[in-house]
Structures are given as C-alpha cells and as structure tokens.
Design a protein around this motif. Structure first.
Motif, mmCIF file in Angstrom:
data_model
loop_
_atom_site.group_PDB
_atom_site.id
_atom_site.type_symbol
_atom_site.label_atom_id
_atom_site.label_comp_id
_atom_site.label_asym_id
_atom_site.label_seq_id
_atom_site.Cartn_x
_atom_site.Cartn_y
_atom_site.Cartn_z
ATOM 1 N N GLU A 7 0.625 -1.387 0.429
ATOM 2 C CA GLU A 7 -0.117 -0.195 0.475
ATOM 3 C C GLU A 7 0.785 1.133 -0.059
ATOM 4 O OE1 GLU A 7 -2.890 -0.055 3.299
ATOM 5 O OE2 GLU A 7 -3.959 -1.779 2.139
ATOM 6 N N GLN A 10 2.007 1.575 -3.438
ATOM 7 C CA GLN A 10 1.165 2.528 -4.352
ATOM 8 C C GLN A 10 1.304 3.877 -4.225
ATOM 9 O OE1 GLN A 10 -2.512 -0.635 -4.306
ATOM 10 N NE2 GLN A 10 -1.888 -1.493 -5.876
ATOM 11 N N GLN A 11 0.789 4.776 -2.607
ATOM 12 C CA GLN A 11 0.793 5.918 -2.733
ATOM 13 C C GLN A 11 2.174 6.543 -2.933
ATOM 14 O OE1 GLN A 11 0.957 6.313 1.969
ATOM 15 N NE2 GLN A 11 -1.273 4.366 1.659
ATOM 16 N N ALA A 14 1.348 6.600 -6.993
ATOM 17 C CA ALA A 14 0.522 7.527 -7.077
ATOM 18 C C ALA A 14 0.369 9.010 -7.200
ATOM 19 C CB ALA A 14 -1.099 7.159 -6.186
ATOM 20 N N TYR A 46 -1.934 -0.605 -9.871
ATOM 21 C CA TYR A 46 -3.181 0.287 -9.466
ATOM 22 C C TYR A 46 -2.986 0.672 -11.001
ATOM 23 C CZ TYR A 46 -3.242 5.326 -8.090
ATOM 24 O OH TYR A 46 -3.647 6.244 -7.802
ATOM 25 N N THR A 49 -6.394 -0.972 -11.720
ATOM 26 C CA THR A 49 -7.743 -1.502 -11.054
ATOM 27 C C THR A 49 -7.843 0.541 -11.042
ATOM 28 O OG1 THR A 49 -6.136 -0.804 -9.266
ATOM 29 C CG2 THR A 49 -6.840 -3.087 -9.561
ATOM 30 N N HIS A 50 -6.981 1.641 -11.086
ATOM 31 C CA HIS A 50 -7.464 3.433 -11.116
ATOM 32 C C HIS A 50 -7.020 3.872 -12.416
ATOM 33 C CE1 HIS A 50 -6.184 1.936 -6.884
ATOM 34 N NE2 HIS A 50 -7.786 3.157 -6.792
ATOM 35 N N HIS A 51 -6.594 3.026 -13.365
ATOM 36 C CA HIS A 51 -6.652 3.999 -14.767
ATOM 37 C C HIS A 51 -6.031 5.234 -14.328
ATOM 38 C CE1 HIS A 51 -8.374 0.315 -16.303
ATOM 39 N NE2 HIS A 51 -9.449 0.440 -15.105
ATOM 40 N N ALA A 52 -5.268 5.711 -13.539
ATOM 41 C CA ALA A 52 -4.288 6.683 -13.519
ATOM 42 C C ALA A 52 -3.102 6.899 -14.302
ATOM 43 C CB ALA A 52 -4.224 7.204 -12.334
#
Length: 222
Positions: A7, A10-11, A14, A46, A49-52
C-alpha cells in the motif's frame, strides 16, 4: 510505514508516477536493497484498478531503470571491483587462481547469468556488479542486460495489470521458488567445484592465459 508494504508503494507511485518506478528499480539494480519488483507489480496493479497510469509507460520506466541501474553496477564492478578483489579478496579466499576461474565462468556463461539473474531476488542486485568484476565484455553485457530488463518488466508489468491484486499471491511463491532453485543450483555447483577444484582451476588458468596472450599480440600477427 514499512518500505516493502504494498500500500505504501502504491501511494508513492500514485504521488510521483513513472519517475519513482524508474528510480527505485534503477537503485535496486545498482545494488541498493530497495523493492524494485514490488514497485513494478504494485504500479501495474494500480494502473489496472485505477487507470491513472499507462501500463506501457510503467513497463518502459521499469525496463529503463533496470537497464540503467545494471549499467551503473557493471561500471562500478569493472572500474573498481578488480582492484578491490585483488587487494581484499584473500580475506575471503579469493586468490588469483580463483579470480581467473570467475572470469572463465563469466566468459562461458556470463550472458545467461545476467539475463536470468534479473528474475532472482538476490542476484538481481548483484549480477551486473559481478559481470563487471569478472570482465564480461561490454557489448555482451548490454545485450543480455537489456533483454533481461525488457522481458522482466513486461512479464511482471502485464501480470500485475491483468491479474490485479492476485498477482501478489502468485509472484511471491514464484519468486521464492526461483530463489530456492537458484540457491540449490549454487550449492550443487559448489559441491561439484570442491570435487573438481584443481581441474577447473587449471582449465581457467589455461583459457585465461591464452586470452591474455592473444590480447598482447599485434593485430597483424593474429
């Protein structure tokens, strides 16, 4: 937060995007103990799931970081490793004959070590350094290093993107299995080496002696 926490990885992915993927993978490949593979997989999950983030750029950043970092490790090993081993190698039993054996083995199998080392947890951080120390030719190193980095980034990047969080249940056991196989192979080689030590050392000396002699000859005499 623990450095290897998914996590947390991933932060930061992001927050900082492709640059942090490149940086962490590059530093791990150069020999710094950072979670390069975890970062790649977490970024891919990431993205899925978030498509960012774009998975193509994640794979490209990881591959570039792997290739660049390995080249740093290789350069350090090539420029400074031999002097360090020559000066301090005797403290761990690495005399001149055994150093020649290392160079001989890398001459025969160095490309495979560099390529497959990318997929082994511990070897990933040191394969390039060892290749430099043992004199693997630069072009041969770059070819196998680039191929290994691209294949590794593609396999784990697409795996994380397509399988999502489930990749961690697969990648973990696979990583430990590959590491166990590599360690088993190392133990097997060590036992074989101890049984045939003198013959292997003699072969290495003869082969490296011929190579050194050929390098000293004028080009028109070859």
């Amino acid at each position: 937060m623990h450095l290897f926490d998914v996590e947390w990885v991933q932060q930061i992915v992001a927050s900082y995007g492709y640059a942090v993927i490149f940086l962490i993978v590059m530093m791990e490949s150069a020999g710094v103990p950072l979670p390069g593979e975890t970062t790649l997989v977490s970024a891919a999950v990431y993205a899925g799931t978030h498509h960012a983030l774009d998975i193509k750029f994640i794979i490209a950043a990881a591959a570039a970081g792997a290739i660049f970092g390995d080249n740093v490790g290789y350069w350090v090993g090539r420029e400074f490793g031999n002097r360090a081993v020559s000066r301090w190698g005797h403290l761990v039993g690495l005399d001149e004959r055994k150093r020649k054996l290392g160079q001989y083995l890398f001459a025969l199998h160095g490309g495979k070590i560099v390529f497959f080392g990318r997929f082994v947890a511990l070897l990933r951080a040191f394969a390039a350094l060892l290749a430099g120390v043992n004199g693997l030719p630069p072009l041969r190193f770059f070819t196998f290093n680039a191929a290994g980095g691209i294949v590794w980034a593609t396999v784990f990047g697409l795996g994380g993107y397509l399988l999502g969080a489930g990749i961690h249940r697969i990648a973990g056991p696979i990583g430990w299995t590959v590491l166990a196989i590599a360690l088993g192979g190392a133990v097997g080689f060590w036992r074989y080496y101890k049984r045939h030590e003198e013959r292997l050392l003699a072969q290495a000396e003869a082969a490296m002696g011929r190579a050194e002699w050929q390098e000293r000859q004028p080009s028109d005499a070859r």
